[in-house]
Write a protein that holds these residues in place. Structure first.
Motif, PDB file in Angstrom:
ATOM      1  N   PHE A   1      -4.302   5.044   6.216  1.00 42.84           N
ATOM      2  CA  PHE A   1      -5.043   5.417   4.686  1.00 42.84           C
ATOM      3  C   PHE A   1      -3.970   6.523   4.231  1.00 42.84           C
ATOM      4  O   PHE A   1      -3.352   6.575   3.109  1.00 42.84           O
ATOM      5  CB  PHE A   1      -6.380   5.890   5.125  1.00 42.84           C
ATOM      6  N   ASP A   2      -3.814   7.610   5.318  1.00 45.24           N
ATOM      7  CA  ASP A   2      -2.927   8.736   4.847  1.00 45.24           C
ATOM      8  C   ASP A   2      -1.639   8.382   4.736  1.00 45.24           C
ATOM      9  O   ASP A   2      -0.548   9.286   4.422  1.00 45.24           O
ATOM     10  CB  ASP A   2      -3.322   9.764   5.985  1.00 45.24           C
ATOM     11  N   ALA A   3      -1.019   7.302   4.966  1.00 44.70           N
ATOM     12  CA  ALA A   3       0.223   7.105   4.957  1.00 44.70           C
ATOM     13  C   ALA A   3       0.542   5.930   3.727  1.00 44.70           C
ATOM     14  O   ALA A   3       1.840   5.812   3.261  1.00 44.70           O
ATOM     15  CB  ALA A   3       0.946   6.158   6.173  1.00 44.70           C
ATOM     16  N   MET A   4      -0.252   5.599   3.052  1.00 45.23           N
ATOM     17  CA  MET A   4      -0.064   4.645   1.954  1.00 45.23           C
ATOM     18  C   MET A   4       0.651   5.041   0.712  1.00 45.23           C
ATOM     19  O   MET A   4       1.485   4.224   0.234  1.00 45.23           O
ATOM     20  CB  MET A   4      -1.586   4.195   1.254  1.00 45.23           C
ATOM     21  N   VAL A   5       0.423   6.290   0.282  1.00 41.24           N
ATOM     22  CA  VAL A   5       1.156   6.565  -0.920  1.00 41.24           C
ATOM     23  C   VAL A   5       2.507   6.854  -0.610  1.00 41.24           C
ATOM     24  O   VAL A   5       3.564   6.513  -1.320  1.00 41.24           O
ATOM     25  CB  VAL A   5       0.620   8.072  -1.250  1.00 41.24           C
ATOM     26  N   GLY A   6       3.049   7.428   0.577  1.00 38.54           N
ATOM     27  CA  GLY A   6       4.453   7.573   0.915  1.00 38.54           C
ATOM     28  C   GLY A   6       5.000   6.132   1.260  1.00 38.54           C
ATOM     29  O   GLY A   6       6.160   6.007   0.633  1.00 38.54           O
ATOM     30  N   THR A   7       4.148   5.301   1.623  1.00 38.26           N
ATOM     31  CA  THR A   7       4.799   3.779   1.843  1.00 38.26           C
ATOM     32  C   THR A   7       4.982   3.052   0.728  1.00 38.26           C
ATOM     33  O   THR A   7       6.194   2.638   0.524  1.00 38.26           O
ATOM     34  CB  THR A   7       3.916   2.962   2.789  1.00 38.26           C
ATOM     35  N   PHE A   8       4.049   3.048  -0.092  1.00 40.88           N
ATOM     36  CA  PHE A   8       4.497   2.549  -1.584  1.00 40.88           C
ATOM     37  C   PHE A   8       5.602   3.254  -2.145  1.00 40.88           C
ATOM     38  O   PHE A   8       6.332   2.337  -2.846  1.00 40.88           O
ATOM     39  CB  PHE A   8       3.040   2.917  -2.428  1.00 40.88           C
ATOM     40  N   GLU A   9       5.539   4.674  -2.258  1.00 38.99           N
ATOM     41  CA  GLU A   9       6.546   5.075  -2.983  1.00 38.99           C
ATOM     42  C   GLU A   9       8.144   4.792  -2.325  1.00 38.99           C
ATOM     43  O   GLU A   9       9.126   4.552  -3.193  1.00 38.99           O
ATOM     44  CB  GLU A   9       6.674   6.888  -3.065  1.00 38.99           C
ATOM     45  N   SER A  10       8.121   4.451  -1.124  1.00 37.54           N
ATOM     46  CA  SER A  10       9.505   4.341  -0.450  1.00 37.54           C
ATOM     47  C   SER A  10       9.877   2.803  -0.218  1.00 37.54           C
ATOM     48  O   SER A  10      10.913   2.514  -0.235  1.00 37.54           O
ATOM     49  CB  SER A  10       9.576   5.021   1.070  1.00 37.54           C
ATOM     50  N   ASN A  11       8.833   1.746  -0.371  1.00 33.17           N
ATOM     51  CA  ASN A  11       8.921   0.559  -0.180  1.00 33.17           C
ATOM     52  C   ASN A  11       8.900  -0.095  -1.387  1.00 33.17           C
ATOM     53  O   ASN A  11       7.755  -0.411  -1.823  1.00 33.17           O
ATOM     54  CB  ASN A  11       8.143  -0.098   0.894  1.00 33.17           C
ATOM     55  N   LYS A  12      10.030  -0.550  -2.166  1.00 31.03           N
ATOM     56  CA  LYS A  12       9.783  -1.036  -3.665  1.00 31.03           C
ATOM     57  C   LYS A  12       9.402  -2.418  -3.431  1.00 31.03           C
ATOM     58  O   LYS A  12       9.147  -3.021  -4.643  1.00 31.03           O
ATOM     59  CB  LYS A  12      11.205  -0.871  -4.115  1.00 31.03           C
ATOM     60  N   SER A  13       9.307  -3.072  -2.570  1.00 33.84           N
ATOM     61  CA  SER A  13       8.855  -4.455  -2.122  1.00 33.84           C
ATOM     62  C   SER A  13       7.417  -4.514  -2.558  1.00 33.84           C
ATOM     63  O   SER A  13       6.887  -5.523  -2.808  1.00 33.84           O
ATOM     64  CB  SER A  13       9.165  -5.072  -1.078  1.00 33.84           C
ATOM     65  N   ILE A  14       6.433  -3.475  -2.452  1.00 37.25           N
ATOM     66  CA  ILE A  14       5.269  -3.291  -2.541  1.00 37.25           C
ATOM     67  C   ILE A  14       4.884  -3.131  -3.866  1.00 37.25           C
ATOM     68  O   ILE A  14       5.420  -2.308  -4.651  1.00 37.25           O
ATOM     69  CB  ILE A  14       4.477  -2.478  -1.759  1.00 37.25           C
ATOM     70  N   ASP A  15       4.286  -4.267  -4.568  1.00 34.29           N
ATOM     71  CA  ASP A  15       3.844  -4.061  -6.054  1.00 34.29           C
ATOM     72  C   ASP A  15       2.737  -3.253  -6.390  1.00 34.29           C
ATOM     73  O   ASP A  15       2.781  -2.543  -7.599  1.00 34.29           O
ATOM     74  CB  ASP A  15       3.430  -5.453  -6.424  1.00 34.29           C
ATOM     75  N   TYR A  16       1.598  -3.099  -5.577  1.00 31.14           N
ATOM     76  CA  TYR A  16       0.447  -2.120  -6.178  1.00 31.14           C
ATOM     77  C   TYR A  16       0.051  -1.669  -4.614  1.00 31.14           C
ATOM     78  O   TYR A  16       0.323  -2.047  -3.536  1.00 31.14           O
ATOM     79  CB  TYR A  16      -0.615  -2.853  -6.582  1.00 31.14           C
ATOM     80  N   THR A  17      -0.737  -0.521  -4.947  1.00 34.71           N
ATOM     81  CA  THR A  17      -1.534   0.172  -3.716  1.00 34.71           C
ATOM     82  C   THR A  17      -2.779   0.796  -4.593  1.00 34.71           C
ATOM     83  O   THR A  17      -2.931   0.729  -5.709  1.00 34.71           O
ATOM     84  CB  THR A  17      -0.910   0.982  -3.064  1.00 34.71           C
ATOM     85  N   THR A  18      -3.731   1.358  -3.527  1.00 36.05           N
ATOM     86  CA  THR A  18      -4.988   1.881  -4.356  1.00 36.05           C
ATOM     87  C   THR A  18      -4.659   3.344  -3.673  1.00 36.05           C
ATOM     88  O   THR A  18      -4.086   3.709  -2.629  1.00 36.05           O
ATOM     89  CB  THR A  18      -5.986   1.354  -3.777  1.00 36.05           C
ATOM     90  N   MET A  19      -5.274   4.040  -4.712  1.00 38.93           N
ATOM     91  CA  MET A  19      -5.343   5.604  -4.517  1.00 38.93           C
ATOM     92  C   MET A  19      -6.497   6.374  -4.965  1.00 38.93           C
ATOM     93  O   MET A  19      -7.224   5.892  -6.009  1.00 38.93           O
ATOM     94  CB  MET A  19      -4.073   6.344  -5.257  1.00 38.93           C
ATOM     95  N   PHE A  20      -6.853   7.187  -4.318  1.00 41.49           N
ATOM     96  CA  PHE A  20      -8.119   8.028  -4.703  1.00 41.49           C
ATOM     97  C   PHE A  20      -7.692   9.173  -5.419  1.00 41.49           C
ATOM     98  O   PHE A  20      -6.329   9.503  -5.585  1.00 41.49           O
ATOM     99  CB  PHE A  20      -9.055   8.472  -3.552  1.00 41.49           C
ATOM    100  N   GLU A  21      -8.492   9.988  -6.182  1.00 42.46           N
ATOM    101  CA  GLU A  21      -8.197  11.050  -7.000  1.00 42.46           C
ATOM    102  C   GLU A  21      -8.316  12.460  -6.045  1.00 42.46           C
ATOM    103  O   GLU A  21      -9.330  12.434  -5.018  1.00 42.46           O
ATOM    104  CB  GLU A  21      -9.121  11.190  -7.909  1.00 42.46           C
ATOM    105  N   PRO A  22      -7.480  13.304  -6.202  1.00 40.11           N
ATOM    106  CA  PRO A  22      -6.433  13.734  -7.713  1.00 40.11           C
ATOM    107  C   PRO A  22      -5.204  12.907  -7.287  1.00 40.11           C
ATOM    108  O   PRO A  22      -4.363  13.068  -7.942  1.00 40.11           O
ATOM    109  CB  PRO A  22      -6.589  15.201  -7.407  1.00 40.11           C
TER     110      PRO A  22
END
Length: 337
Positions: free
Chosen positions: A174-195
């Motif tokens: 969970f805590d690595a999802m944002v960083g992984t999405f940002e660095s791995n451009k092959s990922i099309d979507y991810t989910t994020m909580f606020e803020p």
């Protein structure tokens, strides 16, 4: 997570000693309640407002807050007696009931009313359609966790297959999802909580295209659980605790997101008031918080439908055994909710 909870129950059954079944006292005479949260998020804003605005103090309660970092770890704290109350997804309590634990955990109050995550993509999609996600690489969250299971439910209900483990990706913590999405451009979507979601968009890195919660409907996403033995011996404390949380929600309902943000800054150091206010506004728009702490049977059964769809539930828990709305119903009458 089910395997971890099952192993925990087995290990604890080897010990004759029971978990601590009393609330301690602080130096100033207040009752100390050890509260373990599943993660730290604005999604749980009513609870933080109750802390920061002094509502717990007015109930003669001192909160000792800890972060479990996952529902399985929060349940470990509750079952072992190192926490009095756990804020987590009800799925952890359901697993315990299915496994037949003797001194079982009981849900005594609901906090959030739906999934709090937002689907974030790399491009704006004003006409977004869930069916368009077929064949896309989606970073979904931890396998067996409610975020991933709820997303899977929404996708399946819209005809999108989640059988391909590479496309419906549950390999990233969970805590690595944002960083992984940002660095791995092959990922099309991810989910994020606020803020996090609003901050990510503000930085121009992605776009919120949909609310998972709005698509899934009313699900008891997070709730307060405690051992039955603790609730039996600390009923007045549990009621005072839940009353303070209800006051936190009422404060949110009575004020603007900008005002609410001022009461949340102490819990989110380093996050601007503007980002907090934007997060509060987004969550209010999807009805993220339960207006009363009563957990209804219909939403409880929907959660079990979601778990069955994900293949994590072998048999269903009895709502009347897993949920005790006695205190919640009392507060509804007392506070006129």
């Amino acid at each position: 997570m089910k395997r971890k909870i099952t192993a925990l129950i087995t290990a604890l059954s080897l010990f004759a000693a029971c978990p601590l079944a009393f609330a301690g006292c602080s130096d100033d005479g207040k009752t100390t309640v050890r509260l373990c949260e599943v993660t730290h998020s604005i999604f749980y804003a009513p609870m933080y407002i109750a802390i920061n605005n002094g509502y717990f103090g007015e109930e003669n309660i001192e909160i000792k807050l800890s972060n479990g970092g996952g529902a399985d770890k929060v349940m470990t704290s509750v079952i072992s007696g190192s926490a009095d109350i756990g804020l987590m997804g009800p799925e952890a309590t359901i697993y315990c009931h299915v496994e037949g634990q003797r001194d079982y955990p009981v849900i005594f109050g609901q906090l959030t009313n739906c999934d709090g995550s937002f689907l974030v993509g790399r491009n704006p999609e004003p006409d977004f359609d869930w069916a368009s996600l077929e064949g896309k690489h989606i970073l979904a969250g931890r396998a067996g966790g409610v975020p991933a299971m709820t997303l899977q439910w929404v996708l399946n209900q819209n005809g999108v297959s989640t059988d391909n483990g590479e496309l419906f990706d549950t390999s990233v913590a969970f805590d690595a999802m944002v960083g992984t999405f940002e660095s791995n451009k092959s990922i099309d979507y991810t989910t994020m909580f606020e803020p996090t979601a609003s901050e990510y968009v503000a930085l121009g890195k992605g776009y919120i295209v949909a609310s998972v919660g709005a698509a899934a409907g009313a699900v008891p996403y997070t709730a307060f659980s405690a051992q039955k033995s603790w609730l039996d011996k600390n009923n007045d404390t549990a009621k005072a605790f839940l009353r303070a949380v209800c006051r936190g929600y009422q404060y949110m309902a009575d004020n603007t997101p900008e005002t609410v943000a001022k009461s949340l800054t102490a819990s989110f150091a380093g996050t601007s008031e503007q980002s907090i206010a934007a997060a509060v506004k987004n969550y209010l728009a999807i009805g993220a918080w339960k207006k009363t702490p009563v957990l209804e049977k219909t939403s409880f059964e929907l959660l079990q439908d979601i778990m069955e769809n994900a293949g994590t539930l072998e048999s269903r828990a009895d709502y009347n055994a897993a949920v005790d709305n006695t205190i919640a119903n009392q507060l509804v009458k007392e506070l006129g909710m």
